[in-house]
Design a protein around this motif. Sequence first.
Motif, mmCIF file in Angstrom:
data_model
loop_
_atom_site.group_PDB
_atom_site.id
_atom_site.type_symbol
_atom_site.label_atom_id
_atom_site.label_comp_id
_atom_site.label_asym_id
_atom_site.label_seq_id
_atom_site.Cartn_x
_atom_site.Cartn_y
_atom_site.Cartn_z
ATOM 1 N N ARG A 1 -115.378 28.286 -79.549
ATOM 2 C CA ARG A 1 -116.199 28.460 -80.801
ATOM 3 C C ARG A 1 -117.743 28.006 -80.481
ATOM 4 O O ARG A 1 -117.821 26.959 -80.370
ATOM 5 N N ILE A 2 -118.494 28.741 -80.551
ATOM 6 C CA ILE A 2 -119.988 28.368 -80.390
ATOM 7 C C ILE A 2 -121.012 28.986 -81.492
ATOM 8 O O ILE A 2 -120.546 30.098 -82.103
ATOM 9 N N LYS A 3 -122.073 28.358 -81.572
ATOM 10 C CA LYS A 3 -123.116 28.872 -82.240
ATOM 11 C C LYS A 3 -124.054 30.092 -81.752
ATOM 12 O O LYS A 3 -124.156 29.972 -80.274
ATOM 13 N N ILE A 4 -124.632 30.842 -82.242
ATOM 14 C CA ILE A 4 -125.315 32.004 -81.774
ATOM 15 C C ILE A 4 -126.397 31.370 -80.806
ATOM 16 O O ILE A 4 -126.665 32.050 -79.658
ATOM 17 N N ASN A 5 -127.033 30.346 -81.115
ATOM 18 C CA ASN A 5 -128.265 29.809 -80.361
ATOM 19 C C ASN A 5 -127.759 29.199 -79.081
ATOM 20 O O ASN A 5 -128.372 28.886 -78.198
ATOM 21 N N ASP A 6 -126.391 29.001 -79.020
ATOM 22 C CA ASP A 6 -125.835 28.253 -77.589
ATOM 23 C C ASP A 6 -125.497 29.213 -76.635
ATOM 24 O O ASP A 6 -125.220 28.971 -75.567
ATOM 25 N N ILE A 7 -125.598 30.444 -76.796
ATOM 26 C CA ILE A 7 -125.335 31.384 -75.926
ATOM 27 C C ILE A 7 -126.326 31.479 -74.798
ATOM 28 O O ILE A 7 -127.582 31.519 -75.175
ATOM 29 N N SER B 1 -114.514 34.334 -71.060
ATOM 30 C CA SER B 1 -113.429 34.661 -71.859
ATOM 31 C C SER B 1 -113.521 34.880 -73.069
ATOM 32 O O SER B 1 -114.724 34.293 -73.493
ATOM 33 N N PRO B 2 -112.897 35.555 -73.979
ATOM 34 C CA PRO B 2 -112.966 35.860 -75.273
ATOM 35 C C PRO B 2 -113.616 34.374 -76.053
ATOM 36 O O PRO B 2 -112.932 33.359 -75.851
ATOM 37 N N TYR B 3 -114.465 34.506 -76.940
ATOM 38 C CA TYR B 3 -114.965 33.568 -77.765
ATOM 39 C C TYR B 3 -115.729 33.848 -79.175
ATOM 40 O O TYR B 3 -116.195 35.084 -79.329
ATOM 41 N N GLU B 4 -115.595 32.874 -79.970
ATOM 42 C CA GLU B 4 -116.256 32.993 -81.353
ATOM 43 C C GLU B 4 -117.656 32.718 -81.375
ATOM 44 O O GLU B 4 -117.942 31.605 -81.148
ATOM 45 N N ILE B 5 -118.490 33.698 -81.973
ATOM 46 C CA ILE B 5 -119.878 33.362 -82.236
ATOM 47 C C ILE B 5 -119.933 33.201 -83.600
ATOM 48 O O ILE B 5 -119.783 33.955 -84.345
ATOM 49 N N ARG B 6 -120.588 31.793 -84.125
ATOM 50 C CA ARG B 6 -120.673 31.460 -85.464
ATOM 51 C C ARG B 6 -122.154 31.694 -85.747
ATOM 52 O O ARG B 6 -123.159 31.072 -85.100
ATOM 53 N N ILE B 7 -122.520 32.639 -86.611
ATOM 54 C CA ILE B 7 -123.848 32.977 -87.036
ATOM 55 C C ILE B 7 -124.236 32.412 -88.319
ATOM 56 O O ILE B 7 -125.462 31.722 -88.475
ATOM 57 N N SER B 8 -123.175 32.079 -89.042
ATOM 58 C CA SER B 8 -123.603 31.003 -90.455
ATOM 59 C C SER B 8 -122.127 30.614 -90.849
ATOM 60 O O SER B 8 -121.062 30.817 -90.229
ATOM 61 N N GLU B 9 -122.222 29.821 -91.990
ATOM 62 C CA GLU B 9 -120.802 29.336 -92.455
ATOM 63 C C GLU B 9 -119.837 30.563 -93.104
ATOM 64 O O GLU B 9 -118.826 30.503 -92.944
ATOM 65 N N GLU B 10 -120.759 31.756 -93.121
ATOM 66 C CA GLU B 10 -119.578 32.801 -93.940
ATOM 67 C C GLU B 10 -119.563 33.786 -92.760
ATOM 68 O O GLU B 10 -118.680 34.657 -92.960
ATOM 69 N N ARG B 11 -120.303 33.836 -91.754
ATOM 70 C CA ARG B 11 -120.375 35.055 -90.704
ATOM 71 C C ARG B 11 -120.025 34.661 -89.535
ATOM 72 O O ARG B 11 -120.512 33.544 -88.793
ATOM 73 N N LEU C 1 -130.257 39.485 -78.774
ATOM 74 C CA LEU C 1 -129.136 38.577 -79.294
ATOM 75 C C LEU C 1 -128.908 39.037 -81.070
ATOM 76 O O LEU C 1 -128.021 38.747 -81.525
ATOM 77 N N TRP C 2 -130.191 39.342 -81.512
ATOM 78 C CA TRP C 2 -130.087 39.650 -82.948
ATOM 79 C C TRP C 2 -129.186 40.664 -83.328
ATOM 80 O O TRP C 2 -129.080 40.719 -84.351
#
Length: 236
Positions: free
Chosen positions: A230-236, A107-117, A74-75
């Motif tokens: 919209r989820i955080k990367i650690n939630d995958i 289905s398509p989803y957004e991965i939030r890595i940080s506030e900026e990315r 996932l990195w």
Amino acid sequence: MGWIANKFPSLVKLIHSQGHEIASHGYRHSLIYNQTPAEFQKDVQKTKHILEDITGVPIKGYRGASFSITKKSLWAIEILAEEGFLYDSSIFPVYHDRYGIPSAPSSPYEIRISEERKIVEIPPLCKNVFRKNFPLGGGGYLRLFPVGIIMREISKKNSEGKSAIIYFHPWELDPNQPFIDSGSRITNLRHRIGLKKMDIKLKKILSKHRFSTFSHLLDEINSGKIDILRIKINDI
């Protein structure tokens, strides 16, 4: 792939000139989880630069070899976002002996890595049966399953306001290609099954459904016309 683009730049230019979107598939089809983060970053940088030099436009998307972004790699998502990719299609939300994250959204989803990315993940078409995803949207799955089932699942996704992602390889349109024995019966079967009817199946799908580019889908998401998880990367 980067090495093909290097060898046949005029072919990439022709594909781009006809309205197709060019995205990265890595340089030599190396599995991501067999690379170090540094090796992977060098690979995506190299291929991105090659494709951008040929097309003259930013390369926004990436798909890893054999959907090789798994739990242990996932990195790679963070590196793709760092390198300026806006979407990825490397996480297949299924069980498989070589890839897959079964718990990932289908289905398509957004991965939030940080506030900026952030980066949008766009998985291929699956069918949910008894709370498990079964792959339909490409490769041997697209060649194996009846076209009626595939078209019904596309229509079902669309009725829910979601996109259905289909993929295929150029060699899948050549049923008379030379046979290369991989030494594995399963691999040989995966490679050969359904080749003779692939072009007929694609024509039926294209006659009923309208397809567009991933960038168009991204524009629809960013404009608010399509709502996604919209989820955080650690939630995958």
